[in-house]
Design an enzyme around this catalytic site. Structure first.
Site, PDB file in Angstrom:
ATOM      1  N   ASP A   1       0.848  -1.191   0.000  1.00  0.00           N
ATOM      2  CA  ASP A   1       0.000   0.000   0.000  1.00  0.00           C
ATOM      3  C   ASP A   1       0.890   1.249   0.000  1.00  0.00           C
ATOM      4  OD1 ASP A   1      -2.440   1.361   0.220  1.00  0.00           O
ATOM      5  OD2 ASP A   1      -2.319   1.422   2.410  1.00  0.00           O
TER       6      ASP A   1
ATOM      7  N   ASP B   1       2.597   4.961  -5.534  1.00  0.00           N
ATOM      8  CA  ASP B   1       1.838   6.185  -5.298  1.00  0.00           C
ATOM      9  C   ASP B   1       2.626   7.382  -5.813  1.00  0.00           C
ATOM     10  OD1 ASP B   1       0.499   8.378  -4.408  1.00  0.00           O
ATOM     11  OD2 ASP B   1       0.302   7.725  -2.333  1.00  0.00           O
TER      12      ASP B   1
ATOM     13  N   GLU C   1      -1.981   5.806  -8.517  1.00  0.00           N
ATOM     14  CA  GLU C   1      -2.885   6.812  -7.925  1.00  0.00           C
ATOM     15  C   GLU C   1      -2.821   8.100  -8.718  1.00  0.00           C
ATOM     16  OE1 GLU C   1      -3.036   7.184  -3.682  1.00  0.00           O
ATOM     17  OE2 GLU C   1      -3.868   9.218  -3.760  1.00  0.00           O
TER      18      GLU C   1
ATOM     19  N   HIS D   1      -7.613  10.156   4.169  1.00  0.00           N
ATOM     20  CA  HIS D   1      -6.950   9.241   5.098  1.00  0.00           C
ATOM     21  C   HIS D   1      -7.114   9.702   6.552  1.00  0.00           C
ATOM     22  CE1 HIS D   1      -4.602   8.128   1.421  1.00  0.00           C
ATOM     23  NE2 HIS D   1      -4.839   6.928   1.926  1.00  0.00           N
ATOM     24  N   GLY D   2      -7.046   8.726   7.444  1.00  0.00           N
ATOM     25  CA  GLY D   2      -7.046   9.056   8.868  1.00  0.00           C
ATOM     26  C   GLY D   2      -8.444   9.092   9.476  1.00  0.00           C
TER      27      GLY D   2
ATOM     28  N   ASN E   1     -10.145   0.616   0.640  1.00  0.00           N
ATOM     29  CA  ASN E   1      -9.039   0.502   1.608  1.00  0.00           C
ATOM     30  C   ASN E   1      -9.427   0.968   3.003  1.00  0.00           C
ATOM     31  OD1 ASN E   1      -7.560  -0.171  -0.645  1.00  0.00           O
ATOM     32  ND2 ASN E   1      -5.934   1.314  -0.265  1.00  0.00           N
TER      33      ASN E   1
ATOM     34  N   ASP F   1      -7.881   1.089   7.032  1.00  0.00           N
ATOM     35  CA  ASP F   1      -6.825   0.915   8.023  1.00  0.00           C
ATOM     36  C   ASP F   1      -7.260   1.491   9.370  1.00  0.00           C
ATOM     37  OD1 ASP F   1      -4.530   0.779   9.502  1.00  0.00           O
ATOM     38  OD2 ASP F   1      -3.248   1.824   8.101  1.00  0.00           O
TER      39      ASP F   1
HETATM   40  P1  13P Z   1      -8.214   5.008   6.224  1.00  0.00           P
HETATM   41  O1  13P Z   1      -7.265   5.920   6.915  1.00  0.00           O
HETATM   42  O2  13P Z   1      -9.523   5.683   5.951  1.00  0.00           O
HETATM   43  O3  13P Z   1      -8.405   3.695   6.907  1.00  0.00           O
HETATM   44  O4  13P Z   1      -7.597   4.679   4.785  1.00  0.00           O
HETATM   45  C1  13P Z   1      -6.708   3.640   4.600  1.00  0.00           C
HETATM   46  C2  13P Z   1      -6.088   3.634   3.275  1.00  0.00           C
HETATM   47  O5  13P Z   1      -6.450   4.326   2.357  1.00  0.00           O
HETATM   48  C3  13P Z   1      -4.963   2.722   3.099  1.00  0.00           C
HETATM   49  O6  13P Z   1      -4.370   2.871   1.846  1.00  0.00           O
HETATM   50  O1  G3H Z   2      -3.367   4.783   3.715  1.00  0.00           O
HETATM   51  C1  G3H Z   2      -2.454   4.333   4.309  1.00  0.00           C
HETATM   52  C2  G3H Z   2      -2.373   3.653   5.583  1.00  0.00           C
HETATM   53  O2  G3H Z   2      -3.242   4.114   6.535  1.00  0.00           O
HETATM   54  C3  G3H Z   2      -0.959   3.461   5.961  1.00  0.00           C
HETATM   55  O3  G3H Z   2      -0.485   4.233   6.968  1.00  0.00           O
HETATM   56  O4  G3H Z   2       1.789   4.863   6.091  1.00  0.00           O
HETATM   57  O5  G3H Z   2       1.187   5.107   8.511  1.00  0.00           O
HETATM   58  O6  G3H Z   2       1.554   2.847   7.520  1.00  0.00           O
HETATM   59  P1  G3H Z   2       1.126   4.282   7.300  1.00  0.00           P
HETATM   60 ZN    ZN Z   3      -4.462   4.978   1.178  1.00  0.00          ZN
END
Ligand code: 13P
Ligand code: G3H
Ligand code: ZN
Length: 407
Positions: free
Chosen positions: A120, A142, A172, A216-217, A293, A295
């Site tokens: 990822d 990316d 992306e 994200h987040g 996705n 996380d």
């Molecule tokens: P979230 O932070 O919304 O879980 O997104 C995760 C993501 O895009 C990983 O590539």
């Molecule tokens: O979208 C990406 C994930 O949430 C990965 O997070 O780069 O902190 O491992 P990270």
């Molecule tokens: Zn992502």
């Protein structure tokens, strides 16, 4: 197989193919192709520790869904032993990619479901090469922060390398906003559907992450609305131009409010945490978004479980093996990334070793957290029962197909 056997293995998965018995991992494209054909979406779930991978596979087995596990670039550095993962070197990432791929292969080998392991947010060619060398069957490059032509050039280079080995590639285009580390930008720029078509054509990628309102987040905004028309228009343009490919939704965590509230009741301090509504994800999953996705939801559920463990078991706060985790939870009330709390048990993170019963309690927290949120989303995204629909194709066969198509 990870869990108790839940039924007879699909015949293809027991056959010997090209010298491999029970091919351990499939290229991600095999899973994505089924989503297009049968109109559903596949969740792609981030893992940062061996027991998270085990739990992700087990919960997909329960629901008879194929599984996409993903390790981000920094996650690989963490699983390579760097507790300061943002500073991870290529060597750390190589080591982490190998650790997690070995574990995932082991769990997937006798599993009744197809499993793919995807990098990822690969930052550069070297990260992608490291992931593939470790055993990943798919990579994301990316290049979204680069100008279009440079993004195309970098992505093409990765596609050439990966496709020769049968690995799937995700690119992306457009920039997602997000509060996370250096990977993410402060403001978003939505993807232009015409550029997406051009990007697919010029790079040969199998999948493309688009920017259409997700983020994200955990702080996505209270009433975020996905710009679904961007997904619809992109898919339409692709169809007109005869382009096959998968559209991917990043930043798609739902940030369950009950989990946020529980964390805060348990001594956490998380504010303005809102996600994407499940109904919206469900809707776009039927409009051409096929990989979603997630996380943050996993991070939140694991954090809640860890806090609960120490609230309910005061004796564990002084445990020689896991007392350090309690201290980190106390010192970091606003954190919800388990990587902040898990440094005391890196051997467990990296190799899945469980040296004593206190560590086993932590592993249980992590596994239950994963299963709670991933299980919910498997149902929402409608991948339940779809494992049987995935073609059992090897990396070698996939490489041959790319070669014949000239991509
Ligand atoms: P979230 O932070 O919304 O879980 O997104 C995760 C993501 O895009 C990983 O590539
Ligand atoms: O979208 C990406 C994930 O949430 C990965 O997070 O780069 O902190 O491992 P990270
Ligand atoms: Zn992502």
């Amino acid at each position: 197989m990870v869990s108790q056997k839940i039924g007879p293995l699909k015949p293809e998965y027991t056959q010997e193919k090209k010298g491999r018995v029970n091919m351990p991992l499939v290229p991600m494209k095999a899973i994505l192709d089924a989503t297009e054909k049968y109109n559903y979406a596949q969740g792609a779930f981030n893992v940062n520790a061996v027991c998270q991978a085990k739990a992700v596979i087990e919960v997909h087995e329960m629901f008879r869904s194929a599984a996409i596990l993903q390790g981000a670039d920094l996650a690989n550095a963490f699983m390579g032993g760097r507790t300061d993962f943002a500073q991870g070197t290529l060597e750390d990432k190589k080591k982490g990619a190998l650790n997690i791929a070995n574990a995932v292969k082991k769990y997937a080998e006798h599993s009744p479901i197809p499993v793919a392991l995807h990098l990822d947010h690969g930052k550069n060619m070297e990260s992608c090469v490291a992931a593939i060398a470790g055993g990943y069957t798919s990579v994301m490059i990316d290049g979204s922060s680069l100008p279009f032509d440079e993004n195309v050039e970098l992505t093409r280079e990765v596609v050439k390398y990966a496709h020769e080995r049968g690995d799937t590639v995700e690119g992306e285009l457009g920039v997602l906003a997000g509060v996370d580390d250096h990977v993410f930008a402060a403001n978003s720029t939505y993807t232009n559907p015409m550029d997406a078509v051009k990007f697919f054509r010029q790079t040969g990628v199998d999948a493309l992450a688009i920017s259409y309102g997700t983020k994200h987040g955990a702080n996505k905004g209270k009433d975020t609305v996905i710009r679904k028309e961007i997904a619809i228009a992109t898919k339409e343009c692709m169809m007109h131009e005869g382009i096959e490919g998968t559209l991917v939704s990043h930043g798609s965590s739902t940030v369950p409010q009950y989990i946020v509230q529980e964390i805060n009741t348990l001594g956490g301090d998380i504010h303005d945490a809102y996600g994407i509504k499940k109904e919206q994800l469900k809707e776009v999953s039927k409009l051409g978004i096929r990989k979603i996705n997630v996380d943050t939801d996993i991070r939140l559920a694991v954090t809640r479980n860890l806090r609960e463990l120490f609230r309910d078991n005061a004796a564990l706060r002084d445990s020689a093996s896991i007392g350090g985790i309690y201290k980190l939870l106390l010192d970091n009330p606003s954190a919800f990334d388990p990587r902040v709390f898990l440094p005391p048990i890196m051997d467990t993170v990296m190799y899945g070793n469980v040296p004593d019963k206190d560590v086993a309690r932590v592993v249980d927290c992590i596994e239950r957290g994963v299963k709670e949120v991933v299980g919910t989303l498997i149902v929402e995204f409608d991948s339940v029962g779809k494992a049987l629909l995935i073609e059992n194709v090897s990396l070698d066969e996939m490489a041959e197909r790319y070669r014949k198509k000239g991509i």
